[in-house]
Design a protein around this motif. Structure first.
Motif, short mmCIF file in Angstrom:
data_model
loop_
_atom_site.label_atom_id
_atom_site.label_comp_id
_atom_site.label_asym_id
_atom_site.label_seq_id
_atom_site.Cartn_x
_atom_site.Cartn_y
_atom_site.Cartn_z
N SER A 29 -8.10 3.88 0.01
CA SER A 29 -7.26 2.94 0.76
C SER A 29 -6.27 2.20 -0.14
N ALA A 76 -9.58 4.34 13.01
CA ALA A 76 -8.77 3.15 12.78
C ALA A 76 -8.00 3.27 11.46
N ARG A 77 -8.65 3.80 10.43
CA ARG A 77 -7.98 3.98 9.15
C ARG A 77 -6.80 4.94 9.30
N GLU A 135 4.80 9.50 14.41
CA GLU A 135 3.81 10.03 13.49
C GLU A 135 3.94 11.54 13.30
N ASN A 172 -5.16 5.51 12.05
CA ASN A 172 -4.13 4.86 12.86
C ASN A 172 -3.24 3.95 12.03
N ARG A 173 -3.84 3.35 11.00
CA ARG A 173 -3.02 2.51 10.11
C ARG A 173 -2.13 3.36 9.23
N ARG A 174 -2.65 4.47 8.73
CA ARG A 174 -1.85 5.37 7.92
C ARG A 174 -2.45 6.75 7.98
#
Length: 885
Positions: A61, A186-187, A215, A189-191
């Protein structure tokens, strides 16, 4: 652009080859594939398998920290070192794919199982698109890797990630399937990662995101793994529509398909690459590979075979073969057969408790994962499995494969053989274990067909409107669409290349207002057109319902099977459980279970004291013989008629075939054999077109219906892959009926629909179409709908459309799918044409022949218990053996 991977400079010093990386027990939880003596369950993982843990020296991350010395080298040098470190060298087809990807081409790669298809496309992608300078953040989403199975997706993601790390390419690899946890989603979705491994269904879900275009327009390459597995069904159509969407967002999108078992390459490439605008190539990488196909020939072979009994007699021989190999796979064609063989092997080798396992799609996910891990690390001696392990998951320790019964198809035999020796330079060995004597002929024919590379081609659905309707709602959620643009986009796919404007308008009206008969119901006003002419989904509840039910796989309704004291074993079809009452015993997960009660879509069970019980039967268990294998079998029979017995299987079965020829005749490609005889049961008509079981059921129903128009009568029907039987209480003049056009293909569609009550078949088929098109839905999260509820709902829609909306294209689709898929109308028509062209040999044997006997057994099996059936068969065999002496 120069070739990013030098194919020639160091070829002389490269050596080796390249490799492709393509529950419970007691009254508490355990591994359902482990017998009672060693029944400790694999401990549940804290991190789901769907999540790929970031290894050291790769993206996290916070960033990426590669080996600076390795990253400083040119990519082609690192690649050469990577291959050399493993004693491998790239194949010519891999170099060709690398060059093609670098020059912007799309294509289809057809290569031997285990030859290195994954590295061919993945290394080409990293070389062409990767920025090889170390930096803090990953490249944006660049590669989408689509696989047909979750297990294959997880295995592929691990291979891609490890190779990127070892080559110091600053790319992250992610995994997104139905098993991916919420934290990982979720991770992402952030990147998004640089490369994402997913399935067709998960890709369709990604298209419903509000930022889908932002995206996914960055994707430069889409890889569709095991394309042959998707080509022939609606999942492949869903994939075509997704590719059309991505190609609309990016004109230079490249698409590559991977496959090892395709008989119609040009057609497969046309279907896959329809939407793309980049140059196209087809690359063949069929490397020389030792493929050993042999047969476990039983010591004694009855001259009157009957299906299913012979296989388990060879358990000792199979166990001896397993002993000789490090790890083996034992493939069966049905889940119930897998259950039988797992128990039989344990009874033959009790000391293997905990060393052999069972794997099929109805077992719990954690059990399947435990089995797959055991195969990868070599801790399991053998796994009894179904098609759940057919595809390209890399189980390197597997040295030998057993196929219980005929594989029914050339491609399936090759695919399963490739699970052993899954690396270049290693031999693949598959041993066919016949379950009745006639399968010895099929085994010899299958080996001949493989040697001649007569692999089955695959067709693809034509304009399935349920998939189109679902896709329109998907795109309306994911940013919306305009009608003219969407029509043009959809027409770029092979499936909808001839879609008319009127048909598209019908589909649009159906999702906008529910068509002609549902306009009064707001729940079917799924899209609305705004002032800018863009169609979008107006309500959050409609969006949630669509996302919960997206996809084209419509399985038979299943119930969870769980221990009464807690712990889940797996799932089983509702149609099977519904036939049982509390106290009944059935076999599942390798053990005998007693049904206690059924509540809330869960069957609660406890361990049964007796092992005798019903064996679960799963839908689709009757796999038909392919046309290619049927033709090869007829060729073997023609050789036998000419007195040529070369193959060991044919030598073994020679007495049976000679008896068939003496009492009647042997079928050939240009000879149709018909047998007419009278027994105490009645008057029998046997016919052997070798068109496959499903087509034979249709043929038998058709001919019986036509015969009864000339003379009233009722028929009992039996069918297998070789032929069919019509049994009546009164005689028929079959020779006269045949001369009068009994085998005619004229008016075939009308006659077959009349003879089989096709309206009932169409209504059952409509249930799947109604689910895919969004008319009915499985459930909301936490809710359950039974198969009976879903069938009632779809039946109501079916009747409403028939009465008030007869032009509904979903009705026409149901009729079409019944003809083509349920009845195999095309194969029936081809069979009738061939039957008319053949020389007819009509015989009147005094007793049932070796070819007729299994048809009789199949018919009486439905009426008798196992014990009574065995007694009846023993008496019949004694009488026939006496007559045959």
């Amino acid at each position: 652009m120069t070739d990013p991977i030098d194919p020639d400079r160091n070829a002389a010093r490269e050596a080796g080859t390249a490799a492709d990386t393509d529950s419970t027990g007691g009254d508490g939880p355990d591994a359902s594939s482990i017998p009672p003596t060693r029944q400790r369950a694999p401990r549940p993982r804290r991190i789901p398998k769907a999540r790929i843990e970031p290894p050291r020296d790769t993206f996290t991350s916070t960033g990426y920290s590669p080996d600076p010395e390795r990253a400083a080298l040119p990519f082609n040098t690192r690649t050469q070192q990577w291959f050399a470190a493993r004693g491998w060298q790239p194949f010519d087809f891999q170099r060709e794919v690398w060059r093609s990807v670098a020059t912007g081409a799309s294509g289809l790669l057809h290569a031997t199982t285990g030859a290195g298809k994954t590295w061919a496309v993945w290394f080409g992608a990293m070389a062409a698109f990767g920025d090889h300078a170390p930096r803090a953040l990953a490249d944006p989403l660049t590669v989408l890797w689509v696989t047909p199975m979750r297990a294959l997706a997880a295995d592929t993601a691990g291979a891609l990630q490890s190779s990127a790390r070892e080559l110091a390419v600053p790319w992250s690899v992610g995994l997104r399937t139905g098993d991916t946890g919420s934290a990982e989603r979720a991770r992402q979705n952030r990147r998004m990662p640089s490369a994402l491994v997913t399935t067709p269904e998960s890709l369709a879900l990604m298209l419903t995101r509000s930022d889908a275009r932002d995206e996914l327009k960055q994707v430069r390459l889409v890889v569709v793994d095991e394309w042959h597995e998707l080509l022939g069904n609606k999942r492949g159509t869903q994939m075509q529509l997704a590719l059309a969407r991505l190609a609309r967002w990016r004109a230079d999108l490249q698409v590559w398909g991977l496959s090892a078992t395709l008989g119609n390459l040009d057609f497969a490439a046309d279907v896959l690459l329809g939407p793309v605008r980049t140059p196209r190539v087809t690359v063949s990488g069929m490397q020389p590979k030792t493929l050993i196909i042999d047969t476990l020939i039983p010591a004694t072979i009855e001259r009157f075979p009957w299906g299913g009994h012979l296989g388990t007699r060879q358990v000792e021989a199979v166990a001896a073969g397993i002993d000789e190999a490090r790890t083996s796979l034992v493939f069966t064609n049905t889940r119930s057969q897998a259950e039988i063989w797992y128990r039989a092997l344990l009874e033959a080798r009790p000391e293997w408790a905990g060393l052999i396992a069972l794997h099929h799609g109805s077992l719990a996910q954690e059990v399947r994962e435990w089995v797959e891990d055991g195969l990868k690390n070599g801790t399991l001696k053998a796994v009894v499995c179904t098609s759940s392990l057919d595809l390209g998951v890399d189980f390197l320790p597997v040295e030998r494969v057993f196929q219980i019964g005929s594989p029914k198809g050339v491609a399936r035999l090759m695919q399963r053989a490739g699970r052993s020796g899954h690396a270049p330079g290693r031999a693949s060995r598959i041993t066919i274990v016949p379950t009745h004597a006639l399968e010895l002929v099929e085994a010899a024919a299958a080996r001949r067909a493989v040697e001649a590379r007569r692999i089955e081609g695959r067709d693809t659905p034509h304009k399935p409107f349920d998939v189109l309707v679902q896709h329109l709602v998907t795109v309306a959620i994911g940013g919306g669409f305009s009608a003219p643009g969407m029509l043009d986009e959809v027409r770029t796919t092979f499936a909808y290349r001839d879609l008319t404007a009127a048909e598209f308008d019908w589909a649009l009206t159906f999702v906008e207002r529910g068509g002609a008969s549902l306009h009064a119901y707001p729940d079917f006003h799924r899209v609305v057109r705004d002032d800018d002419g863009v169609y979008r989904v107006p309500r959050e509840d409609l969006i949630r319902r669509h996302r919960n039910n997206i996809g084209t796989i419509v399985s038979n309704a299943t119930l969870q099977v769980a221990w009464l004291s807690g712990g889940r074993i797996g799932s089983m079809e509702e149609s099977f459980i519904s036939r049982l009452k509390p106290g009944d015993i059935f076999t599942f997960g390798g053990r005998a279970l007693e049904l206690v009660r059924v509540r809330d879509m869960t069957a609660y069970v406890r361990r049964a004291s007796s092992s005798r019980g019903a064996m679960p039967q799963w839908a689709g268990s009757k796999m038909p013989l392919s046309s290619e294998l049927a033709d090869a079998t007829l060729t073997m029979l023609a050789e036998a008629k000419a007195g040529v017995y070369v193959e060991p299987e044919m030598i073994a079965v020679r007495p049976l075939l000679q008896l068939q020829a003496d009492w009647s005749a042997l079928p050939e490609a240009d000879v149709l054999v018909v047998e007419v005889l009278h027994t105490r049961e009645g008057h029998h008509f046997f016919c052997y077109p070798f068109a496959g079981r499903i087509a034979h059921i249709g043929l038998a129903s058709l001919l019986g219906w036509r015969a009864s128009r000339h003379q009233p009568g009722t028929f009992s029907i039996s069918a297998n892959d070789y032929g069919f039987e019509l049994l009546s209480s009164q005689p028929f003049d079959w020779a006269s009926l045949i001369d009068g056009g009994l085998f005619s293909a004229t008016h075939l569609t009308d006659d077959i629909m009349e003879s089989l009550n096709a309206s009932e078949l169409a209504m059952r088929r409509f249930r799947e179409i109604a689910r895919v098109s969004g008319l009915i839905y499985q459930s909301h999260p936490g809710q359950h709908k039974s198969a009976r509820q879903l069938q009632a709902s779809s039946g109501l829609f079916y009747e409403v459309f028939r009465k008030h909306d007869s032009d509904n294209l979903l009705l026409a689709q149901a009729d079409s799918e019944v003809k083509l898929q349920e009845l195999e109308l095309g194969r029936i028509e081809r069979a009738l044409v061939a039957m008319n062209a053949c020389r007819l040999v009509l015989t009147h044997p005094k007793k049932p022949t070796p070819f007729a006997f299994p048809l009789i057994v199949a018919r009486i099996r439905e009426k008798l218990s196992t014990e009574k059936l065995a007694d009846r068969i023993e008496r019949m065999l004694a009488e026939l053996d006496k007559a045959g002496r």
